[in-house]
Write an enzyme that holds these catalytic residues in place. Structure first.
Site, mmCIF file in Angstrom:
data_model
loop_
_atom_site.group_PDB
_atom_site.id
_atom_site.type_symbol
_atom_site.label_atom_id
_atom_site.label_comp_id
_atom_site.label_asym_id
_atom_site.label_seq_id
_atom_site.Cartn_x
_atom_site.Cartn_y
_atom_site.Cartn_z
ATOM 1 N N ALA A 284 -16.466 -19.262 -7.385
ATOM 2 C CA ALA A 284 -16.190 -20.251 -6.329
ATOM 3 C C ALA A 284 -14.725 -20.677 -6.390
ATOM 4 O O ALA A 284 -14.126 -20.725 -7.459
ATOM 5 C CB ALA A 284 -17.104 -21.461 -6.520
ATOM 6 N N VAL B 261 0.824 -1.213 0.000
ATOM 7 C CA VAL B 261 0.000 0.000 0.000
ATOM 8 C C VAL B 261 0.859 1.264 0.000
ATOM 9 O O VAL B 261 0.634 2.176 -0.792
ATOM 10 C CB VAL B 261 -0.968 -0.015 1.208
ATOM 11 C CG1 VAL B 261 -1.567 1.357 1.458
ATOM 12 C CG2 VAL B 261 -2.073 -1.022 0.940
ATOM 13 N N CYS C 129 -5.548 -9.254 3.385
ATOM 14 C CA CYS C 129 -6.595 -8.409 3.971
ATOM 15 C C CYS C 129 -7.811 -9.156 4.513
ATOM 16 O O CYS C 129 -8.149 -9.004 5.685
ATOM 17 C CB CYS C 129 -7.045 -7.364 2.960
ATOM 18 S SG CYS C 129 -5.762 -6.152 2.616
ATOM 19 N N LYS D 161 14.865 -2.996 2.054
ATOM 20 C CA LYS D 161 13.877 -2.442 1.118
ATOM 21 C C LYS D 161 14.335 -1.084 0.602
ATOM 22 O O LYS D 161 14.247 -0.803 -0.596
ATOM 23 C CB LYS D 161 12.514 -2.266 1.821
ATOM 24 C CG LYS D 161 11.707 -3.532 1.892
ATOM 25 C CD LYS D 161 10.271 -3.241 2.298
ATOM 26 C CE LYS D 161 9.530 -4.555 2.480
ATOM 27 N NZ LYS D 161 8.186 -4.408 2.994
ATOM 28 N N LEU E 191 -7.156 -0.537 -2.786
ATOM 29 C CA LEU E 191 -6.496 -1.145 -3.952
ATOM 30 C C LEU E 191 -6.417 -2.659 -3.817
ATOM 31 O O LEU E 191 -6.401 -3.202 -2.713
ATOM 32 C CB LEU E 191 -5.097 -0.562 -4.151
ATOM 33 C CG LEU E 191 -4.032 -0.739 -3.064
ATOM 34 C CD1 LEU E 191 -3.416 -2.118 -3.074
ATOM 35 C CD2 LEU E 191 -2.943 0.289 -3.263
HETATM 36 N N1 NAD Z 1 -1.941 -5.285 0.746
HETATM 37 C C1 NAD Z 1 -3.112 -4.871 0.329
HETATM 38 O O1 NAD Z 1 -3.617 -5.305 -0.711
HETATM 39 C C2 NAD Z 1 -3.884 -3.832 1.113
HETATM 40 C C3 NAD Z 1 -5.009 -3.225 0.527
HETATM 41 C C4 NAD Z 1 -5.695 -2.266 1.243
HETATM 42 C C5 NAD Z 1 -5.306 -1.938 2.542
HETATM 43 N N2 NAD Z 1 -4.219 -2.560 3.092
HETATM 44 C C6 NAD Z 1 -3.803 -2.167 4.437
HETATM 45 O O2 NAD Z 1 -2.653 -1.325 4.329
HETATM 46 C C7 NAD Z 1 -1.759 -1.542 5.431
HETATM 47 C C8 NAD Z 1 -0.377 -1.907 4.907
HETATM 48 O O3 NAD Z 1 -0.483 -3.129 4.217
HETATM 49 P P1 NAD Z 1 0.705 -3.679 3.305
HETATM 50 O O4 NAD Z 1 0.203 -4.923 2.667
HETATM 51 O O5 NAD Z 1 1.207 -2.575 2.449
HETATM 52 O O6 NAD Z 1 1.793 -4.010 4.450
HETATM 53 P P2 NAD Z 1 3.315 -4.510 4.288
HETATM 54 O O7 NAD Z 1 3.532 -5.414 5.413
HETATM 55 O O8 NAD Z 1 3.532 -4.978 2.882
HETATM 56 O O9 NAD Z 1 4.198 -3.189 4.458
HETATM 57 C C9 NAD Z 1 4.330 -2.478 5.655
HETATM 58 C C10 NAD Z 1 5.682 -1.765 5.633
HETATM 59 O O10 NAD Z 1 5.752 -0.838 6.717
HETATM 60 C C11 NAD Z 1 7.087 -0.818 7.216
HETATM 61 N N3 NAD Z 1 7.055 -0.231 8.565
HETATM 62 C C12 NAD Z 1 6.457 -0.692 9.672
HETATM 63 N N4 NAD Z 1 6.609 0.175 10.700
HETATM 64 C C13 NAD Z 1 7.329 1.224 10.229
HETATM 65 C C14 NAD Z 1 7.789 2.458 10.791
HETATM 66 N N5 NAD Z 1 7.516 2.792 12.051
HETATM 67 N N6 NAD Z 1 8.501 3.270 10.003
HETATM 68 C C15 NAD Z 1 8.774 2.963 8.719
HETATM 69 N N7 NAD Z 1 8.350 1.833 8.132
HETATM 70 C C16 NAD Z 1 7.629 0.979 8.869
HETATM 71 C C17 NAD Z 1 7.520 -2.261 7.141
HETATM 72 O O11 NAD Z 1 8.914 -2.395 7.151
HETATM 73 C C18 NAD Z 1 6.894 -2.688 5.790
HETATM 74 O O12 NAD Z 1 7.794 -2.469 4.712
HETATM 75 C C19 NAD Z 1 -2.426 -2.638 6.274
HETATM 76 O O13 NAD Z 1 -3.159 -2.030 7.307
HETATM 77 C C20 NAD Z 1 -3.360 -3.319 5.306
HETATM 78 O O14 NAD Z 1 -4.467 -3.902 5.928
HETATM 79 C C21 NAD Z 1 -3.493 -3.495 2.395
#
Ligand code: NAD
Length: 441
Positions: free
Chosen positions: A255, A11, A263, A35, A153
């Site tokens: 199905a 995200v 998520c 990363k 997304l």
């Molecule tokens: N993946 C999806 O398809 C999706 C879609 C919609 C919403 N979301 C929501 O978005 C959020 C993020 O999801 P994601 O899949 O991108 O997560 P992810 O685990 O892929 O990425 C999270 C990132 O945040 C970094 N991070 C954590 N704490 C940090 C800090 N204090 N400072 C800097 N970096 C830090 C981690 O190193 C990691 O790279 C979640 O709440 C998820 O539910 C995800």
């Protein structure tokens, strides 16, 4: 505008890249040095179609950069987005807010001038107020607002979803924060994409309600599929006939082996916990969670049946292990339950996935990784189609059937027509909610 984005996962990175493509100056920050190093070298740490090109374009234009240093990212930023993970907390099903609250504290320690702190992570109702309280406690004199901006997304189509959203949801407490959010999303607003502005709680709730609803729709059709198998109906026809009804719609009516991914599993669990805590149990969502687990277990039984009651000594080729096509994300993928069941039962499991190996190697111990579905079918007893990557949609079934020791297929995504599979020489075929066939011998 200058924007900081905390978290460069699926995200955060997509949001940062797309915001910079809107013309904003974006600095993305992550705690993971690996990363940030990759991003600074022009490499994308995740697989998301089109992201590499758009990222390179905006880095080149000088609008997008990456750092480990939050202070550097926040320099002059009018908004800072929190896009860190909110996984299921061990033991109780709650969303783990550790990363969100840590980010909020870190922002508060650094911010000097007015800033809008925007939570993009999926968070339980009330979290934005907690973020506001934590920031106010940590930096009492700071002039700031909070905003909730949940993200909708889909991995695999993330850029399109971000650039052409059905809607953008923004929860704010005052006009000042709303103006900053409107400025950020102006390029979408100008192209008539709707922006729904609400209070903080409603924005937080919209995200969970939307995901729980979609998980319910998938689970509903999966349950109908189980009944179709008993009564001899074809769930593909049923979905088609249902989906043409404008009140129902045809999306999320395919199905399959049960929902997974980053998520739906965690968000349904979190919503159920929120309901329990507020004495307003989410009984539909609770049932969905349970049924989805049952469906995954039924998939194991299906595969076991196709192996004559035992996995022991069988060679099984599995096509696809990511939770859906066009992503490398393995979080809560059905493969994480099915593959260990086969390996644990004594099968030799060969796995092919266009993008899943990098994550999958550590998560699926004891499997053989292959590149080519034809080579992987050599001498196999069962072919399992588990993730419907395009690469697996038009296989030469005749060639595969000839190569297998026992040409049996479990098509857990209903990709192939029963008649084609039979004509290709398969001797047994099962899918989801459709009549299959099995010839003795
Ligand atoms: N993946 C999806 O398809 C999706 C879609 C919609 C919403 N979301 C929501 O978005 C959020 C993020 O999801 P994601 O899949 O991108 O997560 P992810 O685990 O892929 O990425 C999270 C990132 O945040 C970094 N991070 C954590 N704490 C940090 C800090 N204090 N400072 C800097 N970096 C830090 C981690 O190193 C990691 O790279 C979640 O709440 C998820 O539910 C995800």
């Amino acid at each position: 505008m200058r924007i900081a984005v905390i978290g460069t996962g699926y995200v955060g990175l997509v949001s940062g890249v797309c915001f910079s493509d809107f013309g904003h100056e974006v600095v993305c920050v992550d705690k993971d040095p690996r990363k940030v190093e990759m991003l600074n070298a022009g490499e994308v740490p995740i697989y998301e179609p089109g992201l590499d090109v758009l990222m390179a374009k905006n880095v080149e234009a000088g609008r997008l950069s990456f750092t480990l240093d939050l202070a550097e990212a926040m320099e002059g930023a009018e908004a800072v987005f929190i896009a860190v993970g909110t996984p299921t907390r061990r033991g109780d099903g709650h969303a783990d807010l550790t990363y969100v609250m840590t980010a909020a504290r870190e922002i508060a320690q650094i911010a000097k001038d007015y800033v809008v702190i925007v939570t993009k992570s999926t968070v339980p109702v009330g979290t934005n107020r907690r973020v506001r309280d934590v920031v106010a406690e940590t930096n009492p004199g700071l002039d700031f607002d909070v905003a909730s901006n949940p993200e909708f997304l889909r991995e695999g189509a993330a850029i399109d979803d971000f650039m052409k959203p059905d809607r953008v949801v923004v929860g704010v407490e005052n006009d000042r924060a709303q103006k900053v959010m409107a400025d950020i999303y102006r390029p979408l607003y100008l192209r008539d994409f709707p922006i729904v502005t609400t209070d903080l709680e409603s924005a937080e709730m919209i995200k969970y309600a939307a995901n729980a609803f979609l998980a319910t729709k998938i689970t509903f059709i999966n349950e109908i599929a189980s009944l179709c198998e008993k009564v001899g109906a074809n769930v593909k026809e049923v979905s088609k006939g249902m989906g043409m009804d404008g009140r129902i719609g045809n999306k999320f009516l395919h199905a399959g082996p049960g929902y997974g991914g980053s998520c739906f599993p965690k968000d349904t669990k979190a919503l159920a916990r929120i309901g329990q805590e507020h004495a307003a149990p989410m009984m539909i969502t609770e049932a969905v969670i349970k049924i989805n687990e049952d469906i995954k277990r039924r998939m194991v039984d299906k595969l076991l049946d196709m192996c004559g009651g035992s996995f022991n000594g069988k060679t099984i080729s599995v096509l696809g292990v990511t939770f859906k096509p066009n992503t490398d994300d393995m979080r809560d993928a059905p493969s994480l339950m099915l593959v260990p069941a086969m390996v644990g039962g004594g099968a030799t499991v060969r796995v092919i996935d266009p993008q899943g190996r990098h994550e999958g190697e550590a998560l699926l111990p004891g499997v053989e990784w292959h590149e080519d579905p034809y080579a992987a079918s050599e001498g196999a007893n069962l072919l399992v189609l588990l993730t419907e990557w395009n690469e697996f949609r038009a296989l030469d079934l005749e060639r595969i059937a000839k190569a297998m020791a026992t040409p049996h297929m479990a098509d857990l995504r209903n990709v192939y027509a029963v008649s084609d599979v039979k004509a290709a020489g398969f001797r047994a075929y099962d899918s989801i909610g459709r009549p299959g066939f099995s010839e003795a011998g």
